[in-house]
Design a protein around this motif. Sequence first.
Motif, PDB file in Angstrom:
ATOM      1  N   LEU A  97       0.864  -1.173   0.000  1.00 28.70           N
ATOM      2  CA  LEU A  97       0.000   0.000   0.000  1.00 28.70           C
ATOM      3  C   LEU A  97       0.908   1.232   0.000  1.00 28.70           C
ATOM      4  CD1 LEU A  97      -2.910   0.974   0.043  1.00 28.70           C
ATOM      5  CD2 LEU A  97      -2.805   0.953   2.560  1.00 28.70           C
TER       6      LEU A  97
ATOM      7  N   PRO B 228       1.811   5.027  -0.210  1.00 29.25           N
ATOM      8  CA  PRO B 228       1.177   6.338  -0.025  1.00 29.25           C
ATOM      9  C   PRO B 228       1.328   7.193  -1.279  1.00 29.25           C
ATOM     10  CG  PRO B 228       2.592   5.796   1.841  1.00 29.25           C
ATOM     11  CD  PRO B 228       2.883   4.794   0.770  1.00 29.25           C
TER      12      PRO B 228
ATOM     13  N   VAL C 237      -2.538  11.442   0.688  1.00 30.47           N
ATOM     14  CA  VAL C 237      -1.958  10.644   1.773  1.00 30.47           C
ATOM     15  C   VAL C 237      -0.469  10.929   1.905  1.00 30.47           C
ATOM     16  CG1 VAL C 237      -1.508   8.297   2.593  1.00 30.47           C
ATOM     17  CG2 VAL C 237      -3.683   8.846   1.492  1.00 30.47           C
TER      18      VAL C 237
ATOM     19  N   ASP D  85       0.048  14.352   3.468  1.00 25.20           N
ATOM     20  CA  ASP D  85      -0.178  14.290   4.911  1.00 25.20           C
ATOM     21  C   ASP D  85       1.008  13.653   5.626  1.00 25.20           C
ATOM     22  OD1 ASP D  85      -2.633  15.442   4.529  1.00 25.20           O
ATOM     23  OD2 ASP D  85      -3.763  13.560   4.633  1.00 25.20           O
TER      24      ASP D  85
ATOM     25  N   LYS E 148      -6.678  12.895  10.010  1.00 24.84           N
ATOM     26  CA  LYS E 148      -6.498  11.483  10.348  1.00 24.84           C
ATOM     27  C   LYS E 148      -7.765  10.852  10.922  1.00 24.84           C
ATOM     28  CE  LYS E 148      -2.316  11.465   8.959  1.00 24.84           C
ATOM     29  NZ  LYS E 148      -1.934  10.698   7.752  1.00 24.84           N
TER      30      LYS E 148
ATOM     31  N   PHE F 231     -10.943   6.335   7.364  1.00 25.75           N
ATOM     32  CA  PHE F 231      -9.542   6.651   7.064  1.00 25.75           C
ATOM     33  C   PHE F 231      -8.900   5.539   6.235  1.00 25.75           C
ATOM     34  CE2 PHE F 231      -5.042   6.206   8.342  1.00 25.75           C
ATOM     35  CZ  PHE F 231      -4.555   7.402   7.848  1.00 25.75           C
ATOM     36  N   ASP F 232      -9.126   4.280   6.632  1.00 21.73           N
ATOM     37  CA  ASP F 232      -8.554   3.155   5.886  1.00 21.73           C
ATOM     38  C   ASP F 232      -9.139   3.078   4.476  1.00 21.73           C
ATOM     39  OD1 ASP F 232      -7.003   2.443   8.028  1.00 21.73           O
ATOM     40  OD2 ASP F 232      -8.441   0.989   8.824  1.00 21.73           O
TER      41      ASP F 232
ATOM     42  N   GLU G  62     -10.216   5.558   2.726  1.00 22.12           N
ATOM     43  CA  GLU G  62      -9.639   6.653   1.951  1.00 22.12           C
ATOM     44  C   GLU G  62      -8.262   6.280   1.431  1.00 22.12           C
ATOM     45  OE1 GLU G  62      -9.331  11.429   2.617  1.00 22.12           O
ATOM     46  OE2 GLU G  62      -8.352  10.195   4.132  1.00 22.12           O
ATOM     47  N   ARG G  63      -7.462   5.634   2.270  1.00 24.74           N
ATOM     48  CA  ARG G  63      -6.123   5.207   1.846  1.00 24.74           C
ATOM     49  C   ARG G  63      -6.200   4.183   0.719  1.00 24.74           C
ATOM     50  NH1 ARG G  63      -1.500   3.734   5.806  1.00 24.74           N
ATOM     51  NH2 ARG G  63      -0.459   3.986   3.796  1.00 24.74           N
ATOM     52  N   ARG G  64      -7.108   3.214   0.882  1.00 16.80           N
ATOM     53  CA  ARG G  64      -7.239   2.178  -0.161  1.00 16.80           C
ATOM     54  C   ARG G  64      -7.762   2.761  -1.468  1.00 16.80           C
ATOM     55  NH1 ARG G  64      -9.035  -1.037   4.242  1.00 16.80           N
ATOM     56  NH2 ARG G  64     -11.192  -0.501   3.759  1.00 16.80           N
TER      57      ARG G  64
ATOM     58  N   SER H 131      -5.132   4.148  -3.667  1.00 18.21           N
ATOM     59  CA  SER H 131      -4.165   3.217  -4.229  1.00 18.21           C
ATOM     60  C   SER H 131      -4.345   3.112  -5.739  1.00 18.21           C
ATOM     61  CB  SER H 131      -4.333   1.842  -3.576  1.00 18.21           C
ATOM     62  OG  SER H 131      -3.652   0.849  -4.306  1.00 18.21           O
TER      63      SER H 131
END
Length: 254
Positions: free
Chosen positions: A63, A65, A69, A72, A222, A234-235, A237-239, A242
């Motif tokens: 994963l 960044p 992301v 941040d 966060k 939050f998770d 958003e990160r995925r 990707s």
Amino acid sequence: MAIDWDRRTCARKGHVTYAPDDPRLRIRLHADTALGEVWRCLRCGDFVLGDPHGSGPAAEAPLVPRGKVLRDLFVLRFLAVERAVRGVFIVLVAVAVWKFSNSQDAVRRLFDEYLDVLRPVFKHFHYDLDHSPVVGTIQKTFGYKHSTLLLVAGLLLAYALVEIIEAVGLWYAKRWAEYLTVVATAAFLPLEIYELTEHISALKITTLVLNILAVLYIAVTKRLFGLRGGRRAFDEERRSASLLEVEESAGVLV
């Protein structure tokens, strides 16, 4: 001009490529050229010549960044450096207080000797050292007990340890460090506000504003304490940021 955080990071750390097992997704990340096969970087999206750095199921891809992301993460590492510098400074102050507690009388005599020498010089410039707030504060410390100074040194070391732990955790973007930073920083805000009621200075105002902004920025971006959907949002958003997720969604739509 907007900063391209993805390419900026790739230029510094190198590209990250991955060959997923899914043929539909694999073909969207791979191409053949006259110079050989190329793979899309999972961070910046550019095609990179050579073999991929890894392969396997898309769910096991690193994963990486990217985009917001990554920006941040840069801010968190800036805060980490600030916390580390502050922690080292507080350690030095604690050591100075400890040394002062062991040679309090000698330092008092040395201070009084220099004060006698400097008094006529400052008097020439119409400044009375005997009524100086700075001199008064220093003289007041000479009256502190040895045990009190040792307690102060111990508290300073504990505070420095918290700052250094924050710095390490923020550098590696650990969620517990984000919580620790918000709680620890917010806990000292009332004290900083009280100090402003005693004496206003540009440094105190700047420090207070920066700490308030740091608390708000980390808590909101966060999604701490359940803000904006909390950890689950939050998770997700990160995925969603990707490159593999983006390309997989595009492949399904096509």
